[in-house]
Design an enzyme around this catalytic site. Sequence first.
Site, PDB file in Angstrom:
ATOM      1  N   SER A  22       4.942  -0.246   1.897  1.00  8.44           N
ATOM      2  CA  SER A  22       4.976  -0.869   0.773  1.00  8.44           C
ATOM      3  C   SER A  22       6.553  -0.612   0.007  1.00  8.44           C
ATOM      4  CB  SER A  22       3.830  -0.530  -0.197  1.00  8.44           C
ATOM      5  OG  SER A  22       3.912  -1.313  -1.524  1.00  8.44           O
ATOM      6  N   GLY A  23       7.242  -1.527  -0.489  1.00 10.09           N
ATOM      7  CA  GLY A  23       8.202  -1.467  -1.244  1.00 10.09           C
ATOM      8  C   GLY A  23       8.020  -2.087  -2.853  1.00 10.09           C
ATOM      9  N   GLY A  24       9.408  -1.996  -3.379  1.00  7.53           N
ATOM     10  CA  GLY A  24       9.330  -2.611  -4.521  1.00  7.53           C
ATOM     11  C   GLY A  24       8.993  -3.890  -4.893  1.00  7.53           C
ATOM     12  N   THR A  27       4.120  -5.513   0.012  1.00  4.89           N
ATOM     13  CA  THR A  27       3.470  -4.732   0.792  1.00  4.89           C
ATOM     14  C   THR A  27       3.588  -5.527   2.283  1.00  4.89           C
ATOM     15  OG1 THR A  27       1.839  -3.749  -0.700  1.00  4.89           O
ATOM     16  CG2 THR A  27       1.346  -3.441   1.606  1.00  4.89           C
ATOM     17  N   VAL A  28       3.857  -4.671   3.371  1.00  8.49           N
ATOM     18  CA  VAL A  28       3.719  -5.340   4.600  1.00  8.49           C
ATOM     19  C   VAL A  28       2.558  -4.939   5.269  1.00  8.49           C
ATOM     20  CG1 VAL A  28       5.095  -5.701   6.603  1.00  8.49           C
ATOM     21  CG2 VAL A  28       6.249  -5.394   4.293  1.00  8.49           C
ATOM     22  N   LYS A  42       4.482 -10.025   4.835  1.00  8.06           N
ATOM     23  CA  LYS A  42       5.183  -9.431   3.496  1.00  8.06           C
ATOM     24  C   LYS A  42       4.272 -10.125   2.522  1.00  8.06           C
ATOM     25  CE  LYS A  42       9.375  -9.027   2.672  1.00  8.06           C
ATOM     26  NZ  LYS A  42      10.763  -9.180   2.302  1.00  8.06           N
ATOM     27  N   ASP A 136      22.885  -8.092   1.568  1.00  3.21           N
ATOM     28  CA  ASP A 136      22.363  -6.669   1.489  1.00  3.21           C
ATOM     29  C   ASP A 136      22.193  -6.112   2.749  1.00  3.21           C
ATOM     30  OD1 ASP A 136      21.338  -4.566   0.164  1.00  3.21           O
ATOM     31  OD2 ASP A 136      19.216  -5.583   0.058  1.00  3.21           O
TER      32      ASP A 136
END
Length: 749
Positions: A22-24, A27-28, A42, A136
Amino acid sequence: MSLRAGDPAEIGGYPLEARLGSGGMGTVFLARTSSGRPVAIKLIHPQFAADDEFRIRFRQEVAAARQVSGAFTAAVVDAAPEAEQPWMATTYIQGHTLSRHIATKGPLSGAELRRLAIGLAEALRDIHRVGVVHRDLKPSNVVLSPEGPRVIDFGISRAVDQQTLTITGRVIGTPPFMSPEQLQAPRDVGPRSDVFSLGTLLAYSATGHGPFDAESPYIAAYQVVHREPSLEDVPVSLRTVVESCLAKEPNGRPSADELLVLLRDLPTDLGQIDARGVGAGRTRDMATEHHFSTPATPAPATPTITPAAADTGSADTLIGHRLRRRWRPAFAAAVAVTVAAIGGGVAALTAGGFGGNNGGGKSNSLAVQGAALPDGFKPWHETVPGGREDIPDELRCIAHGDALFCGGGSVVATRIRARDGSRVWTAKSPGVPVNGLHLVGATDDTVLGYRFAAQNAPQDPPSEVVALDAKTGRELWSVPSGAQSTAVTGRTQDATVIGSVVVTVDASNSRFEARNAHSGQVTWTSPFPAGTQCAPVPVGPQLVAMCATNTEVNALAVRHPTLYPVDRASGALGRPIEVSGPAVPVGVANGRLVLLQVHMEGTDPAGYNGVTRVDPASRKVTYSRLAKTYAGTPGMADSTVYVSGQTGLVTALDPATGRKKWSQQTGVEGAAGPVTGAGALYFSSATGRVVALSPDDGKPLWTTDPQVDGLTGQQGASPRVTLAGRAVIVAAAKNTLFAFDAQKPPKSG
């Protein structure tokens, strides 16, 4: 990790199996398609779903990811950017991120670093070619998958011709890896911004720290814009390339294509550099179509899944007025060459298709259900050293009873025991080999391969066909060989074995010569039609000459090939059969030669868009259009044509109608095949990864893990799998051979 309370049971009809991270932004999850293919989904956090600006960005991410899906990225499988809670499903990529790899194992060096650099540069090239800027590129957005580096997360990408989204009060990106223009004027960001980021990433990969590292992102951003990079610990030869990438002005940086040229000219091993920065050997690789893979990182018990899943001079040599690509002495192992057309197979027909070097016309690669293993068989893994250690190559093999005959590169031929991989004898070649030429073929008592002259022996023929006694490896005879087959047929097939006879092209590229394979006695010669050059094409037990005018051959643009049936007793050429080209022979179905029509975009081959069938007896030629253009490596087995794409998609086609029988996405990129037997179709890549498919519907039966560091995404290679009864023998990069029981394949993961 397992699903948590509150996690959904499925997304978009895909049942969820695990939470990957999970990121900002979201969630994957790990999920599977209805066919069982693993995918990563995602799912965007609910708080962003109501943000119109974010939805626009997510739609752009999906669009960008769809455009660049391929060998270097996580391909988009499905997406719902307009759903109440947006989501996107991509190919599941197993492996560590570059940031985690360096954090746990330290910086990269040597050949590993060089492969990563070239692979990422090729990824940028392909991303930029479809008009996308990543924006990025950083260590956490690069995955070191078993099949090679992957650039992931296109969350802030944009098409070059679109306006950048205005996001008030936010800096979008990661300052230590951003370009000066990205920090100062986001609307002006173009492809060379990614080149700057790649320069910072390569410095980080080589040293473990970025060239603009600082205590805070604000100081890092200032240093990106105003300070010179810290590159003291970067290997000197790589440092020169990195410095060019880190020019403050975009126009001062190389493009992705120019960067590839610089990187390919680096020493093969970046670690072998003296104090003055002089490499142990400089090299420029031949023109490559696809990317270098990074060494496979052993998967941990619980794999780390990323958020996305969660040339100095030419290498060409003129031989007989025909341009042939040859390895140079210092070339690295994993280099793919796309031959004149999209072909590149080898010497003979097996199970209806070109590529197994089956001497005598027998189908040595066909193993029936219930076939036995060689007596005393046990799985094995061996490397066959050639005449030049600096040119490891891929071999190709033929099974004859309990013997395995292999050759290619600087190995003329070797005899190996199929039961345990032990070598009986090996004949080596001293010179620089022609890429793609492997074993000519074999009979019951003779093995035939190619030998190339050493560079310090200009009096020797540049290339020869050599006959060796199958039992002892003793040289029986040799003859200089011509080298124009690739230009004529799109296949590297300068000689072929039919029955007990070997047919070669003479050194002047003017006639066929037929010899008894064991004695070398000439049985007939047959001159080419005036003004043409020809290549031998076996059609089952028969032989056809495929010819083209000297003008087209010399221009490497054969558009009007002509076929001539060859009388096996006298060598006399029959009446000509004109074929619309360019076309590549791929095999035989119901006694008819099958060719694939090459679709050209300008002067470049772009895939196959038609099937041609030629009956040499009646001289009848029929054409069928394909529903679309299929790019990849062609092959044929059991009267079915197969095209395996560089990203692992295998398509089965009916040669009689051109209709698609089935299509199956596999995890084996750049797979060559097919080889059929034991109830399966086998495809394998240069890494040694093998997939077995059901011939009926393409359903995957099993897939193995990579065995060596090799090129993925390659096109045009000949089949790498040989069957000895139920034993699967696989030829991979770096002269690697390994074998296992088809009913007990190595477990994946």
